[in-house]
Design an enzyme around this catalytic site. Structure first.
Site, PDB file in Angstrom:
ATOM      1  N   LYS A   4      20.811  -5.709   6.973  1.00  0.00           N
ATOM      2  CA  LYS A   4      19.975  -7.031   6.911  1.00  0.00           C
ATOM      3  C   LYS A   4      18.930  -6.490   6.044  1.00  0.00           C
ATOM      4  O   LYS A   4      18.245  -5.488   6.471  1.00  0.00           O
ATOM      5  CB  LYS A   4      19.526  -7.221   8.223  1.00  0.00           C
ATOM      6  CG  LYS A   4      20.507  -7.980   9.249  1.00  0.00           C
ATOM      7  CD  LYS A   4      19.987  -8.490  10.514  1.00  0.00           C
ATOM      8  CE  LYS A   4      21.081  -8.944  11.547  1.00  0.00           C
ATOM      9  NZ  LYS A   4      20.586  -9.417  12.729  1.00  0.00           N
ATOM     10  N   LYS A  30      32.462 -13.340  15.013  1.00  0.00           N
ATOM     11  CA  LYS A  30      31.813 -12.504  15.969  1.00  0.00           C
ATOM     12  C   LYS A  30      31.180 -13.078  17.132  1.00  0.00           C
ATOM     13  O   LYS A  30      30.672 -14.267  17.048  1.00  0.00           O
ATOM     14  CB  LYS A  30      30.611 -11.809  15.091  1.00  0.00           C
ATOM     15  CG  LYS A  30      29.239 -11.711  15.847  1.00  0.00           C
ATOM     16  CD  LYS A  30      28.325 -10.738  14.855  1.00  0.00           C
ATOM     17  CE  LYS A  30      26.739 -10.845  15.216  1.00  0.00           C
ATOM     18  NZ  LYS A  30      26.054 -10.040  14.235  1.00  0.00           N
TER      19      LYS A  30
HETATM   20  O1  OSB Z   1      22.054  -9.488  15.922  1.00  0.00           O
HETATM   21  O2  OSB Z   1      23.047 -10.288  14.345  1.00  0.00           O
HETATM   22  C1  OSB Z   1      22.402 -10.352  15.027  1.00  0.00           C
HETATM   23  C2  OSB Z   1      20.755 -13.757  14.820  1.00  0.00           C
HETATM   24  C3  OSB Z   1      19.546 -13.605  15.143  1.00  0.00           C
HETATM   25  C4  OSB Z   1      19.088 -12.310  15.668  1.00  0.00           C
HETATM   26  C5  OSB Z   1      20.217 -11.372  15.338  1.00  0.00           C
HETATM   27  C6  OSB Z   1      21.267 -11.389  15.083  1.00  0.00           C
HETATM   28  C7  OSB Z   1      21.746 -12.891  14.619  1.00  0.00           C
HETATM   29  C8  OSB Z   1      23.166 -13.085  14.327  1.00  0.00           C
HETATM   30  C9  OSB Z   1      23.392 -14.382  13.277  1.00  0.00           C
HETATM   31  O3  OSB Z   1      24.181 -12.652  14.864  1.00  0.00           O
HETATM   32  C10 OSB Z   1      23.612 -14.068  12.200  1.00  0.00           C
HETATM   33  C11 OSB Z   1      23.599 -15.409  11.051  1.00  0.00           C
HETATM   34  O4  OSB Z   1      24.510 -16.201  11.349  1.00  0.00           O
HETATM   35  O5  OSB Z   1      22.663 -15.462  10.417  1.00  0.00           O
HETATM   36 MG    MG Z   2      23.537  -7.993  15.342  1.00  0.00          MG
END
Ligand code: OSB
Ligand code: MG
Length: 376
Positions: free
Chosen positions: A267, A166
């Site tokens: 999440k 991503k």
């Molecule tokens: O939008 O998913 C997100 C990290 C910090 C805040 C928001 C996001 C993220 C990531 C990292 O995309 C995901 C990870 O590797 O933990």
């Molecule tokens: Mg995100």
């Protein structure tokens, strides 16, 4: 003999860990993280560990480390301490009148689930109803200084075996990096995440992304802007995924009614805990959405909770549960979380399934609070 549990003392540890690679999104850049490790102890001496994985600044979600600390100290832990309960859902019900503050709730809820699984002698995954013994991990790559830096990072992660990448995007860093990565990796499972930076004025611009075979476009517009997500989804083939917009199952119902998404990033932190994350999974599965587990650069405790959640049957897309080493030189769980060709084993051992490294937590603690009968 009673089967009830009772938490008799609680401790918050503000733990600071440097990232091995600075991470930049459309909203912020970070080189280290402060997360709050939650430690609950029951009358038998068993421990439940949780992690409040809030960003330091209110740029992803409204919470900060300080607001989480305040809410946990003042509202959540008092609701837990001294109460008797048989199931984690009864504990989160005790703070139901606290609005929002999902990250703070998630860390305490996680500790309650881990304590419960530990005392009942089950793995966290089994306690949640997980059905997989391993889960597929993807990587989330930040905005890099140059396209060449990004390509080097993609190459590194693909070589490590991750099957999905991503890319964070933002105005000025969207079509060009996507085109470059797609040209170098025609078959890669690739998606983008804008962290809500675009507006309805960018609809035509974002439609250009439709030609790169992306698995999804994650949260292009602001968290409350479901209508523009629905407008984009009506006019592109690429599935729209929501992250920041979905903090409750009610939010998910609204988004479904508006046809604003085809994919859901769940999440634990953003949903306010494992109970709510599981409920979102169940609803998304009923609705036929594709689901994956997002991350917040968690330390080992939150990471293992993400792995356990990802073992539920509806998590059919790769999750942001990369190995500890992608983020931290040394993690606070032993062994660290590892990925072999992008696959992470779901621990079968009791509770979290890995040992929590108290010495490392102590060495990295910048603030601490103990709550319990002896402090009252
Ligand atoms: O939008 O998913 C997100 C990290 C910090 C805040 C928001 C996001 C993220 C990531 C990292 O995309 C995901 C990870 O590797 O933990
Ligand atoms: Mg995100």
């Amino acid at each position: 003999m009673s089967t009830d549990l009772k938490v008799v003392s609680a401790r918050l540890h503000r733990v600071r860990m440097p990232l091995v690679h600075a991470f930049r999104t459309s909203s912020h850049r970070k080189t280290f993280l402060d997360h709050i490790v939650v430690e609950l102890t029951d009358a038998s001496g068993a421990t439940g560990w949780g992690e409040i994985a809030s960003s330091s600044d209110p740029f992803y979600a409204p919470e900060t480390v300080e607001t989480c600390w305040h809410i946990a100290e003042r509202y959540l832990l008092p609701a837990v301490l001294g109460a008797t309960w048989e199931h984690p859902e009864q504990v989160s019900a005790r703070w139901a009148k606290v609005r929002g503050n999902q990250f703070a709730k998630a860390g305490v809820d996680m500790a309650v689930w881990v304590l419960w699984a530990t005392v009942r002698g089950r793995s966290l995954a089994a306690a949640l109803g997980g059905t997989r013994s391993d889960v597929v991990a993807g990587v989330s790559l930040g905005i890099e200084p140059t396209i060449d830096d990004l390509l080097a990072e993609v190459e590194h992660q693909v070589a490590a075996g991750y099957p999905r990448v991503k890319l964070k995007i933002a105005p000025g860093w969207d079509v060009e990096p996507v085109r470059a990565v797609r040209a170098a990796y025609p078959e890669l499972d690739l998606h983008v995440d804008a962290n809500g930076i675009y507006t309805a004025a960018d609809l035509a611009h974002l439609r250009q992304l439709d030609e790169y075979g992306l698995t999804m476009i994650e949260q292009p517009f602001g968290p409350r802007d479901l209508l523009t997500h629905a407008a984009l989804q009506r006019t592109i083939g690429t599935p729209v995924c929501l992250d920041e917009s979905i903090e409750t199952v009610d939010d998910l119902e609204t988004a479904l009614a508006l046809e604003a998404l085809q994919v859901l990033n769940i999440k634990v932190s953003r949903m306010g805990g494992l109970t709510a994350a599981r409920a979102a999974h169940d609803r998304a599965q009923d609705a036929g959405l594709r689901v994956w587990c997002g991350g917040m650069h968690e330390f080992g405790i939150g990471r293992l909770a993400n792995v356990a959640l990802s073992s539920l049957p509806g998590f059919t897309l790769p999750s942001d549960v990369s190995a500890s080493e992608k983020y931290y030189a040394r993690d606070i769980v032993e062994p660290a979380v590892v990925a072999v060709r992008g696959v992470v084993q779901v621990p079968g051992a009791t509770g979290l399934g890995h040992t929590v490294d108290r010495a490392l937590i102590a060495a990295n603690t910048v603030d601490e609070l103990a709550l319990g009968p002896e402090q009252e």
